[in-house]
Design a protein around this motif. Structure first.
Motif, PDB file in Angstrom:
ATOM      1  N   THR A 313      20.594  17.442   6.894  1.00 11.12           N
ATOM      2  CA  THR A 313      19.227  17.152   6.580  1.00 11.12           C
ATOM      3  C   THR A 313      19.304  16.014   5.590  1.00 11.12           C
ATOM      4  N   THR A 314      18.166  15.583   5.258  1.00  9.90           N
ATOM      5  CA  THR A 314      17.941  14.133   4.662  1.00  9.90           C
ATOM      6  C   THR A 314      16.937  14.488   3.764  1.00  9.90           C
ATOM      7  N   THR A 315      16.931  13.872   2.365  1.00 17.09           N
ATOM      8  CA  THR A 315      16.041  13.720   1.361  1.00 17.09           C
ATOM      9  C   THR A 315      15.791  12.007   0.877  1.00 17.09           C
ATOM     10  N   PHE A 316      14.506  12.111   0.436  1.00 18.62           N
ATOM     11  CA  PHE A 316      14.038  10.769  -0.024  1.00 18.62           C
ATOM     12  C   PHE A 316      14.559  10.246  -1.282  1.00 18.62           C
ATOM     13  N   LYS A 317      15.224   8.944  -1.207  1.00 20.04           N
ATOM     14  CA  LYS A 317      15.459   8.235  -2.720  1.00 20.04           C
ATOM     15  C   LYS A 317      15.074   6.922  -2.820  1.00 20.04           C
ATOM     16  N   GLY A 318      14.109   6.365  -2.002  1.00 19.72           N
ATOM     17  CA  GLY A 318      13.847   5.106  -1.829  1.00 19.72           C
ATOM     18  C   GLY A 318      12.485   4.856  -2.893  1.00 19.72           C
ATOM     19  N   SER A 319      12.366   5.498  -3.961  1.00 20.27           N
ATOM     20  CA  SER A 319      11.022   5.257  -4.586  1.00 20.27           C
ATOM     21  C   SER A 319      11.205   3.855  -5.352  1.00 20.27           C
ATOM     22  N   TYR A 320      10.308   3.070  -5.552  1.00 13.76           N
ATOM     23  CA  TYR A 320      10.233   1.809  -6.254  1.00 13.76           C
ATOM     24  C   TYR A 320      10.356   2.127  -7.828  1.00 13.76           C
ATOM     25  N   ALA A 321      10.330   3.651  -8.004  1.00 19.69           N
ATOM     26  CA  ALA A 321      10.323   3.603  -9.334  1.00 19.69           C
ATOM     27  C   ALA A 321      11.474   3.635 -10.039  1.00 19.69           C
ATOM     28  N   GLY A 322      12.651   3.455  -9.117  1.00 18.63           N
ATOM     29  CA  GLY A 322      13.947   3.338  -9.320  1.00 18.63           C
ATOM     30  C   GLY A 322      14.546   4.790 -10.122  1.00 18.63           C
ATOM     31  N   ALA A 323      14.037   6.012  -9.856  1.00 16.99           N
ATOM     32  CA  ALA A 323      14.547   7.107 -10.212  1.00 16.99           C
ATOM     33  C   ALA A 323      13.963   8.214  -9.446  1.00 16.99           C
ATOM     34  N   SER A 324      14.027   9.471  -9.703  1.00 18.87           N
ATOM     35  CA  SER A 324      13.463  10.411  -8.774  1.00 18.87           C
ATOM     36  C   SER A 324      11.944  10.568  -8.839  1.00 18.87           C
ATOM     37  N   LYS A 325      11.113   9.802 -10.078  1.00 17.27           N
ATOM     38  CA  LYS A 325       9.742   9.654 -10.074  1.00 17.27           C
ATOM     39  C   LYS A 325       9.210   8.793  -8.744  1.00 17.27           C
ATOM     40  N   LEU A 326       8.081   9.253  -8.262  1.00 15.32           N
ATOM     41  CA  LEU A 326       7.462   8.646  -7.020  1.00 15.32           C
ATOM     42  C   LEU A 326       6.658   7.378  -7.310  1.00 15.32           C
ATOM     43  N   PHE A 327       6.841   6.204  -6.918  1.00 15.03           N
ATOM     44  CA  PHE A 327       6.116   5.153  -7.083  1.00 15.03           C
ATOM     45  C   PHE A 327       4.814   5.267  -6.329  1.00 15.03           C
ATOM     46  N   SER A 328       3.564   5.053  -7.113  1.00 12.75           N
ATOM     47  CA  SER A 328       2.225   5.127  -6.081  1.00 12.75           C
ATOM     48  C   SER A 328       1.498   3.836  -6.767  1.00 12.75           C
ATOM     49  N   GLY A 329       2.260   2.915  -7.169  1.00 14.01           N
ATOM     50  CA  GLY A 329       1.466   1.622  -7.427  1.00 14.01           C
ATOM     51  C   GLY A 329       1.440   0.759  -6.396  1.00 14.01           C
ATOM     52  N   ILE A 330       1.050  -0.655  -6.390  1.00  9.24           N
ATOM     53  CA  ILE A 330       0.781  -1.505  -5.200  1.00  9.24           C
ATOM     54  C   ILE A 330       1.822  -2.453  -5.233  1.00  9.24           C
ATOM     55  N   ALA A 331       2.279  -2.710  -3.830  1.00  9.03           N
ATOM     56  CA  ALA A 331       3.555  -3.444  -3.721  1.00  9.03           C
ATOM     57  C   ALA A 331       3.311  -4.397  -2.461  1.00  9.03           C
ATOM     58  N   THR A 332       3.894  -5.449  -2.309  1.00  7.81           N
ATOM     59  CA  THR A 332       3.535  -6.712  -1.338  1.00  7.81           C
ATOM     60  C   THR A 332       3.972  -5.930   0.101  1.00  7.81           C
ATOM     61  N   ASP A 333       4.777  -4.895   0.175  1.00  5.36           N
ATOM     62  CA  ASP A 333       4.847  -4.435   1.518  1.00  5.36           C
ATOM     63  C   ASP A 333       3.729  -3.687   2.199  1.00  5.36           C
ATOM     64  N   GLU A 334       3.026  -2.909   1.107  1.00  2.00           N
ATOM     65  CA  GLU A 334       1.968  -2.429   1.725  1.00  2.00           C
ATOM     66  C   GLU A 334       0.759  -3.555   1.996  1.00  2.00           C
ATOM     67  N   LEU A 335       0.803  -4.573   1.388  1.00  2.00           N
ATOM     68  CA  LEU A 335      -0.259  -5.502   1.452  1.00  2.00           C
ATOM     69  C   LEU A 335      -0.097  -6.049   2.989  1.00  2.00           C
ATOM     70  N   TYR A 336       1.165  -6.469   3.167  1.00  2.00           N
ATOM     71  CA  TYR A 336       1.386  -7.012   4.566  1.00  2.00           C
ATOM     72  C   TYR A 336       1.094  -5.923   5.667  1.00  2.00           C
ATOM     73  N   LEU A 337       1.371  -4.495   5.296  1.00  2.00           N
ATOM     74  CA  LEU A 337       0.958  -3.669   6.526  1.00  2.00           C
ATOM     75  C   LEU A 337      -0.853  -3.574   6.559  1.00  2.00           C
ATOM     76  N   ILE A 338      -1.339  -3.495   5.432  1.00  2.00           N
ATOM     77  CA  ILE A 338      -2.955  -3.588   5.244  1.00  2.00           C
ATOM     78  C   ILE A 338      -3.407  -4.551   6.200  1.00  2.00           C
ATOM     79  N   ARG A 339      -2.773  -5.909   6.036  1.00  2.00           N
ATOM     80  CA  ARG A 339      -3.618  -6.892   6.887  1.00  2.00           C
ATOM     81  C   ARG A 339      -3.100  -6.906   8.103  1.00  2.00           C
ATOM     82  N   ALA A 340      -1.942  -6.672   8.712  1.00  2.00           N
ATOM     83  CA  ALA A 340      -1.381  -6.113   9.758  1.00  2.00           C
ATOM     84  C   ALA A 340      -2.335  -5.520  10.709  1.00  2.00           C
ATOM     85  N   GLU A 341      -2.595  -4.303  10.102  1.00  2.00           N
ATOM     86  CA  GLU A 341      -3.497  -3.292  10.697  1.00  2.00           C
ATOM     87  C   GLU A 341      -4.715  -4.028  10.845  1.00  2.00           C
ATOM     88  N   CYS A 342      -5.424  -4.358   9.730  1.00  3.21           N
ATOM     89  CA  CYS A 342      -6.738  -4.755   9.821  1.00  3.21           C
ATOM     90  C   CYS A 342      -6.777  -6.243  10.849  1.00  3.21           C
TER      91      CYS A 342
END
Length: 451
Positions: A313-342
């Motif tokens: 089984t697998t668990t997620f560890k890749g938060s941009y919070a650098g810890a167990s907290k979950l990042f919900s801010g804005i990052a450039t990877d999301e921006l590229y994906l928004i533009r790609a979709e649009c």
């Protein structure tokens, strides 16, 4: 009652001044009872615990990126179980709704108090930044609340129930639910206003700048399925920061570490976190099996995002919070994906695939990524949406994505398996608008979401 409210405010303000020092070097004056200066108001906005670190997480806990084992589910308290299977839950103060409206309250308090301060030539920049930041924080929380507690935005749903729009910090102002259309109009209007007044750069990514406002506008328009506007604003945001992390630069030790990413990394345009959810802790939430299998062996995200247990089984560890907290801010990877979709949705498949391939080049082992090549709009969208899900896990985006994609007819079905039975959430179900907390319904008399 007024004396009680004033006393409560004093306590809130004292807490607010001290809470953000972990991230920002903000000095506190514990003798203050009410904010009377621009510096006081800035300190309110710098309370990261309220303003940045408690964005709604119940939508993410309701989505399909994870599952719970039977034993973990059985051990959860009621609201954790009920959230998992999309039932009404009886949770009082200390939830998504109350946390978000604490942010809204602080924002309104700043907006109310700043009216009493004269704007002049010497303080104009600080004045405008504070005013616009309050608008930004409030609009960002309203948007997240809409994604959680309302149906997807469509022409047909615009008149359905949205959220409560608070116009001031006055506790006596009655609460009522505005329509979805009115709520999105408020979000868009306030973000546009703030983008014109926010500075281009701030001292820290926990303070918003104009490009964070542009990026949030792109998010809002994407969730409204207004793709030309989303494309326009994401273009503006990427002019400020177009950097991507090259996962090839993560050492073998780092990529397999408990938390591979550093907080405030170079992709971060604005920093925020999800409110802690008991369902989504790494000791409970197991990654959806098909989702994990969709990562190729040479995709570095497979090692950077997930920890594999002895039982497979697998668990997620890749938060941009650098810890167990979950990042919900804005990052450039999301921006590229928004533009790609649009771009793809607007018919420019080539531009959409170029953005997608540019991102993935930084995610695969160097020299192994074979760029996607298609001229077909439907195929391009399928690829982009697949990679969007794989890239943006646990950022508070998936619940909104499920709603908007089902609203356009994609028929995504979510299933939970418990006690050898399947529990299904049908596309466009009323359950996609999560129930409001019972104490809010009881105290305000506002209408509950339909079951």
């Amino acid at each position: 009652m007024k004396k009680f409210l004033k006393t409560m405010w004093i306590g809130v303000f004292v807490f607010s001044l001290s809470a953000c020092q972990k991230y920002l070097d903000v000095q506190s004056n514990y003798g203050l009872a009410v904010p009377n200066s621009l510096d006081d108001l800035q300190k309110l906005l710098d309370d990261s615990q309220i303003m940045n670190l408690k964005f709604p997480s119940y939508g993410e806990a309701s989505a399909d990126n994870y599952y719970l084992s039977q034993s973990v589910y059985d051990a959860l308290i009621d609201y954790g179980q009920q959230t998992y299977i999309w039932q009404n839950y009886h949770m009082n103060y200390g939830n998504d709704w109350s946390s978000s409206y604490n942010t809204v309250y602080n924002s309104n308090l700043v907006l109310d108090r700043i009216k009493k301060i004269d704007r002049n030539e010497s303080n104009a920049n600080q004045y405008d930044a504070i005013y616009a930041s309050a608008k930004f924080y409030q609009a960002s929380q309203y948007l997240a609340l809409l994604w959680t507690y309302s149906k997807a935005y469509t022409e047909e749903s615009k008149t359905d129930m949205g959220i409560v729009l608070r116009n001031s910090s006055d506790f006596h102002e009655p609460s009522y639910r505005s329509s979805i259309g009115e709520c999105y109009e408020k979000v868009i209007t306030d973000l546009k206003e703030s983008s014109g007044m926010l500075p281009e750069k701030t001292s820290h990514v926990m303070r918003p700048n104009k490009y964070a406002a542009y990026a949030t506008l792109a998010r809002a328009y994407l969730s409204m399925q207004v793709y030309d506007s989303a494309h326009y604003y994401v273009d503006l945001a990427l002019k400020y920061n177009a950097d991507l992390l090259d996962f090839n630069n993560l050492s073998e030790v780092k990529i397999t570490a408990t938390y591979p990413f550093t907080i405030f990394n170079k992709e971060t345009l604005f920093y925020a976190e999800l409110l802690t959810s008991i369902n989504l802790t790494s000791s409970r939430a197991l990654t959806d099996t098909l989702l994990y299998r969709s990562y190729e062996s040479n995709d570095l995200r497979k090692s950077a995002y997930f920890k594999v247990a002895a039982d497979g089984t697998t668990t997620f560890k890749g938060s941009y919070a650098g810890a167990s907290k979950l990042f919900s801010g804005i990052a450039t990877d999301e921006l590229y994906l928004i533009r790609a979709e649009c771009s793809a949705r607007m018919g420019d498949v080539g531009a959409g695939m170029a953005d997608l391939n540019y991102l993935l080049r930084y995610r695969y082992k160097e020299g192994t990524f074979i760029p996607y090549a298609t001229k077909d709009k439907t195929e391009a969208l399928t690829l982009i949406l697949k990679e969007r899900r794989k890239e943006l896990l646990y950022r508070g985006l998936r619940w909104m994505d499920l709603k908007r994609l089902n609203a356009e007819g994609r028929e995504i079905l979510i299933e939970r398996k418990l006690n050898a039975q399947l529990i299904a959430l049908q596309p466009n179900s009323n359950a996609y608008a999560l129930p409001l907390p019972e104490d809010i319904i009881r105290l305000t008399g506002i209408q509950q979401n339909p079951k």
